[in-house]
Design a protein around this motif. Structure first.
Motif, PDB file in Angstrom:
ATOM      1  N   UNK A  45       0.532  -1.545  -0.438  1.00 42.82           N
ATOM      2  CA  UNK A  45       0.131   0.153   0.247  1.00 42.82           C
ATOM      3  C   UNK A  45       0.763   1.564  -0.560  1.00 42.82           C
ATOM      4  N   UNK A  46       1.995   1.546   0.987  1.00 42.11           N
ATOM      5  CA  UNK A  46       2.205   2.382   0.976  1.00 42.11           C
ATOM      6  C   UNK A  46       3.138   2.897  -0.208  1.00 42.11           C
ATOM      7  N   UNK A 130     -13.196  -3.607  -7.004  1.00 45.53           N
ATOM      8  CA  UNK A 130     -13.108  -2.387  -6.173  1.00 45.53           C
ATOM      9  C   UNK A 130     -12.636  -1.364  -6.451  1.00 45.53           C
ATOM     10  N   UNK A 131     -11.150  -1.892  -7.031  1.00 46.43           N
ATOM     11  CA  UNK A 131      -9.753  -1.291  -7.768  1.00 46.43           C
ATOM     12  C   UNK A 131     -10.186  -0.651  -8.333  1.00 46.43           C
ATOM     13  N   UNK A 132     -11.417  -1.282  -9.751  1.00 43.74           N
ATOM     14  CA  UNK A 132     -11.864   0.154 -10.876  1.00 43.74           C
ATOM     15  C   UNK A 132     -12.584   1.249  -9.895  1.00 43.74           C
ATOM     16  N   UNK A 133     -13.854   0.754  -9.981  1.00 44.90           N
ATOM     17  CA  UNK A 133     -14.482   2.287  -8.917  1.00 44.90           C
ATOM     18  C   UNK A 133     -13.200   2.854  -8.163  1.00 44.90           C
ATOM     19  N   UNK A 134     -12.561   2.280  -7.196  1.00 48.48           N
ATOM     20  CA  UNK A 134     -11.908   3.273  -6.604  1.00 48.48           C
ATOM     21  C   UNK A 134     -11.330   3.925  -7.650  1.00 48.48           C
ATOM     22  N   UNK A 150      -5.988   6.797  -2.435  1.00 47.22           N
ATOM     23  CA  UNK A 150      -7.356   5.992  -2.269  1.00 47.22           C
ATOM     24  C   UNK A 150      -7.072   4.632  -2.868  1.00 47.22           C
ATOM     25  N   UNK A 151      -6.330   4.487  -3.754  1.00 49.35           N
ATOM     26  CA  UNK A 151      -6.117   3.218  -4.449  1.00 49.35           C
ATOM     27  C   UNK A 151      -4.669   2.655  -3.301  1.00 49.35           C
ATOM     28  N   UNK A 152      -3.888   3.490  -2.435  1.00 52.07           N
ATOM     29  CA  UNK A 152      -2.636   2.663  -1.751  1.00 52.07           C
ATOM     30  C   UNK A 152      -3.576   2.110  -0.840  1.00 52.07           C
ATOM     31  N   UNK A 153      -4.550   3.152  -0.465  1.00 49.25           N
ATOM     32  CA  UNK A 153      -5.488   2.593   1.134  1.00 49.25           C
ATOM     33  C   UNK A 153      -6.048   0.675   0.605  1.00 49.25           C
ATOM     34  N   UNK A 154      -7.289   1.217  -0.045  1.00 48.32           N
ATOM     35  CA  UNK A 154      -8.009   0.211  -0.791  1.00 48.32           C
ATOM     36  C   UNK A 154      -6.664  -1.360  -0.836  1.00 48.32           C
ATOM     37  N   UNK A 158      -7.641  -4.835   0.738  1.00 44.56           N
ATOM     38  CA  UNK A 158      -8.151  -5.631   0.140  1.00 44.56           C
ATOM     39  C   UNK A 158      -6.974  -7.081   0.977  1.00 44.56           C
ATOM     40  N   UNK A 159      -6.242  -6.545   1.071  1.00 39.74           N
ATOM     41  CA  UNK A 159      -5.338  -7.704   1.143  1.00 39.74           C
ATOM     42  C   UNK A 159      -5.960  -8.821   1.880  1.00 39.74           C
ATOM     43  N   UNK A 160      -6.751  -7.966   2.983  1.00 43.57           N
ATOM     44  CA  UNK A 160      -7.340  -8.767   4.070  1.00 43.57           C
ATOM     45  C   UNK A 160      -8.383  -9.160   3.933  1.00 43.57           C
ATOM     46  N   UNK A 161      -9.503  -8.136   2.790  1.00 44.68           N
ATOM     47  CA  UNK A 161     -11.124  -8.653   3.588  1.00 44.68           C
ATOM     48  C   UNK A 161     -11.704  -9.533   2.284  1.00 44.68           C
ATOM     49  N   UNK A 162     -10.532  -9.780   1.194  1.00 43.57           N
ATOM     50  CA  UNK A 162     -10.465 -10.586   0.673  1.00 43.57           C
ATOM     51  C   UNK A 162      -9.598 -11.722   0.422  1.00 43.57           C
ATOM     52  N   UNK A 163     -10.145 -13.389  -0.036  1.00 42.24           N
ATOM     53  CA  UNK A 163      -9.542 -14.773   0.187  1.00 42.24           C
ATOM     54  C   UNK A 163      -8.863 -14.617  -0.709  1.00 42.24           C
TER      55      UNK A 163
END
Length: 227
Positions: A45-46, A130-134, A150-154, A158-163
């Motif tokens: 993300x960073x 989600x990435x495209x929307x962001x 926004x992209x870095x945060x997403x 997403x590393x965590x909330x997607x399987x």
């Protein structure tokens, strides 16, 4: 040419960060997979924030799906999109080799980390959608640096909330096949992942067209701009 070079360099650094931080995490926290993922996600993300801020004045997609959606939205022409995608894939390959060498590994080692199953494949659709929307939603902001954060945060989230831990990028996916480390993906898993990313990108593009009737160029600085 400058846009192609920016995409190659940016994607190379992105992949080097993903793979390199994965190797470092594996070595620093060998008994804790959750901590390894945390270290890997924070680094990714960073570096995305930094790279987008640095290269956005030239070109900062670093992702074939984002570039293809730009083509669908008419932000780039077909020839330019093709060149940028090739540059992104090439940059990813450079980045993975550099990451392997930095940690005294073979330049190329084919990953044995199988990833798949309906849950993970759905995760890639969700992550890419989600990435495209962001990306294309953040472009509507009057402050262009919003896209980077926004992209870095997403992606960190997403590393965590997607399987699937959010690959969400065909160039990065192909490159990660060449490192048999924490961030690697087995060759047999690559094509299904890329297919799901393209599906997610297509759904994302449709939603962007539905949600944002006004072109982004009318309200914000374009994602790619040749000075």
């Amino acid at each position: 040419m400058r846009r192609a070079v920016a995409e190659l360099v940016g994607t190379a650094f992105l992949v080097a960060a993903v793979v390199g931080s994965g190797i470092a995490a594996q070595r620093l926290s060998p008994e804790d997979t959750g901590l390894q993922l945390l270290e890997n996600s924070l680094a990714t993300g960073a570096v995305l924030v930094a790279l987008i801020l640095a290269l956005q004045p030239v070109s900062a997609s670093f992702n074939p799906v984002v570039t293809l959606v730009e083509r669908v939205l008419g932000r780039v022409d077909t020839a330019t999109a093709a060149v940028l995608v090739v540059s992104q894939v090439a940059g990813g390959l450079v980045g993975v080799v550099v990451a392997n060498l930095m940690f005294d590994l073979d330049a190329v080692s084919i990953s044995t980390h199988d990833r798949g199953g309906s849950g993970q494949l759905l995760g890639e659709v969700v992550a890419t959608l989600g990435l495209v929307l962001v990306v294309f939603g953040a472009l509507r902001s009057p402050r262009i640096e919003t896209v980077a954060f926004a992209v870095g945060g997403y992606i960190t989230a997403a590393y965590w909330f997607t399987s699937s831990t959010s690959f969400a990028n065909p160039a990065v996916t192909v490159a990660r096949m060449l490192s048999d480390t924490f961030a690697g993906i087995a060759p047999a898993s690559v094509l299904p992942f890329v297919a799901m990313q393209l599906i997610g990108g297509g759904v994302g593009a449709a939603l962007v067209l539905l949600l944002h009737a006004t072109p982004a160029a009318a309200t914000a600085v374009p994602l790619e701009e040749s000075p």
